[in-house]
Design an enzyme around this catalytic site. Structure first.
Site, PDB file in Angstrom:
ATOM      1  N   ASP A  12     165.102  20.505  58.166  1.00  0.00           N
ATOM      2  CA  ASP A  12     163.995  21.192  57.501  1.00  0.00           C
ATOM      3  C   ASP A  12     163.076  21.746  58.604  1.00  0.00           C
ATOM      4  O   ASP A  12     163.353  22.806  59.149  1.00  0.00           O
ATOM      5  CB  ASP A  12     163.318  20.138  56.607  1.00  0.00           C
ATOM      6  CG  ASP A  12     162.260  20.697  55.699  1.00  0.00           C
ATOM      7  OD1 ASP A  12     162.226  21.911  55.494  1.00  0.00           O
ATOM      8  OD2 ASP A  12     161.445  19.910  55.178  1.00  0.00           O
ATOM      9  N   THR A  33     162.579  15.814  63.012  1.00  0.00           N
ATOM     10  CA  THR A  33     163.356  14.566  63.066  1.00  0.00           C
ATOM     11  C   THR A  33     164.541  14.707  64.012  1.00  0.00           C
ATOM     12  O   THR A  33     164.736  13.885  64.919  1.00  0.00           O
ATOM     13  CB  THR A  33     163.898  14.199  61.663  1.00  0.00           C
ATOM     14  OG1 THR A  33     162.830  14.287  60.730  1.00  0.00           O
ATOM     15  CG2 THR A  33     164.514  12.816  61.642  1.00  0.00           C
ATOM     16  N   ASP A  83     167.551  12.029  48.720  1.00  0.00           N
ATOM     17  CA  ASP A  83     166.751  11.316  47.723  1.00  0.00           C
ATOM     18  C   ASP A  83     165.417  11.984  47.411  1.00  0.00           C
ATOM     19  O   ASP A  83     164.933  12.821  48.158  1.00  0.00           O
ATOM     20  CB  ASP A  83     166.426   9.908  48.241  1.00  0.00           C
ATOM     21  CG  ASP A  83     165.358   9.939  49.332  1.00  0.00           C
ATOM     22  OD1 ASP A  83     165.489  10.753  50.270  1.00  0.00           O
ATOM     23  OD2 ASP A  83     164.373   9.181  49.222  1.00  0.00           O
TER      24      ASP A  83
HETATM   25  P1  5GP Z   1     162.663  17.547  59.233  1.00  0.00           P
HETATM   26  O1  5GP Z   1     162.218  16.619  60.311  1.00  0.00           O
HETATM   27  O2  5GP Z   1     163.733  18.516  59.667  1.00  0.00           O
HETATM   28  O3  5GP Z   1     161.484  18.279  58.635  1.00  0.00           O
HETATM   29  O4  5GP Z   1     163.183  16.672  58.050  1.00  0.00           O
HETATM   30  C1  5GP Z   1     164.426  16.148  58.008  1.00  0.00           C
HETATM   31  C2  5GP Z   1     164.513  15.051  56.997  1.00  0.00           C
HETATM   32  O5  5GP Z   1     163.634  15.290  55.896  1.00  0.00           O
HETATM   33  C3  5GP Z   1     165.901  15.005  56.396  1.00  0.00           C
HETATM   34  O6  5GP Z   1     166.741  14.168  57.138  1.00  0.00           O
HETATM   35  C4  5GP Z   1     165.633  14.506  54.994  1.00  0.00           C
HETATM   36  O7  5GP Z   1     165.597  13.100  54.995  1.00  0.00           O
HETATM   37  C5  5GP Z   1     164.241  15.024  54.669  1.00  0.00           C
HETATM   38  N1  5GP Z   1     164.301  16.264  53.881  1.00  0.00           N
HETATM   39  C6  5GP Z   1     164.009  17.524  54.289  1.00  0.00           C
HETATM   40  N2  5GP Z   1     164.176  18.405  53.290  1.00  0.00           N
HETATM   41  C7  5GP Z   1     164.605  17.695  52.231  1.00  0.00           C
HETATM   42  C8  5GP Z   1     164.992  18.052  50.894  1.00  0.00           C
HETATM   43  O8  5GP Z   1     164.994  19.198  50.444  1.00  0.00           O
HETATM   44  N3  5GP Z   1     165.389  17.008  50.102  1.00  0.00           N
HETATM   45  C9  5GP Z   1     165.414  15.725  50.523  1.00  0.00           C
HETATM   46  N4  5GP Z   1     165.815  14.817  49.640  1.00  0.00           N
HETATM   47  N5  5GP Z   1     165.078  15.363  51.767  1.00  0.00           N
HETATM   48  C10 5GP Z   1     164.677  16.334  52.615  1.00  0.00           C
END
Ligand code: 5GP
Length: 173
Positions: free
Chosen positions: A99, A103, A155
């Site tokens: 996203d 992370t 989730d």
């Molecule tokens: P980032 O650090 O890239 O913003 O977020 C990654 C983590 O956020 C993913 O591993 C996931 O756990 C959660 N995440 C991001 N977008 C979504 C989404 O649309 N649905 C869900 N269920 N989790 C998301």
């Protein structure tokens, strides 16, 4: 809260996993592949993917979290790290969704510090619009719009991970 119709069906998911596994199998022929599933979200995708990869591999896991009840906190916690020696391994990190990239970027930097022979990343879903930190993605299942999705391991508040398809999730309150 509402979980709608499949956004990605079981058939679309299975076809894509096979495609990814075929490419990965070719790319890792003759290498020492250690596939690392990023938990919890990637557990379903990871188990489907590794069972379709034809080259020998080992598996390990990482547990990281950065999300609380669907909203990004930007705060990455590593709860469980790779246990194996990775200096002589070709690491493939397997993620459910990227996203903002915060992370995965944090995980990637920590793994790189341990000096693996090589490091690549496979993500099932990619929300490019939301990216804040650029992370190199080597294998991408689907690029999707900026919607919150659940199912196939993903989730909302630890629910819906067991849906066999991926659906857009809407809050009704
Ligand atoms: P980032 O650090 O890239 O913003 O977020 C990654 C983590 O956020 C993913 O591993 C996931 O756990 C959660 N995440 C991001 N977008 C979504 C989404 O649309 N649905 C869900 N269920 N989790 C998301």
């Amino acid at each position: 809260m509402v979980v709608g119709r499949p956004f990605l069906t079981v058939e679309q998911i299975q076809r894509k996993v096979k495609e990814l596994a075929d490419v990965i199998s070719n790319d890792y022929e003759g290498k020492d592949l250690l596939a690392v599933g990023i938990l919890k979200g990637a557990f379903v995708f990871f188990s489907d993917l590794v069972r379709m990869i034809r080259t020998p591999l080992m598996v390990d896991f990482l547990i990281a979290s950065s999300y609380l009840r669907g909203d990004s906190t930007g705060d990455v916690k590593l709860h469980y790290d790779i246990r194996q020696e990775i200096a002589d391994k070709d690491i493939l990190l397997v993620e459910d969704i990227v996203d903002t990239g915060i992370t995965l970027n944090c995980i990637r930097e920590r793994v790189l510090m341990k000096g693996p022979r090589s490091l690549r990343i496979c993500t099932f879903l990619d929300k490019t619009e939301r990216r804040e930190v650029q992370v190199p993605l080597d294998y991408i299942g689907f690029s999707i719009p900026n919607e919150f999705v659940v199912g196939y391991g993903l989730d909302y508040d630890n629910k819906f991970r067991n849906l066999p398809y991926i659906s857009v999730f809407k809050k009704t309150t």
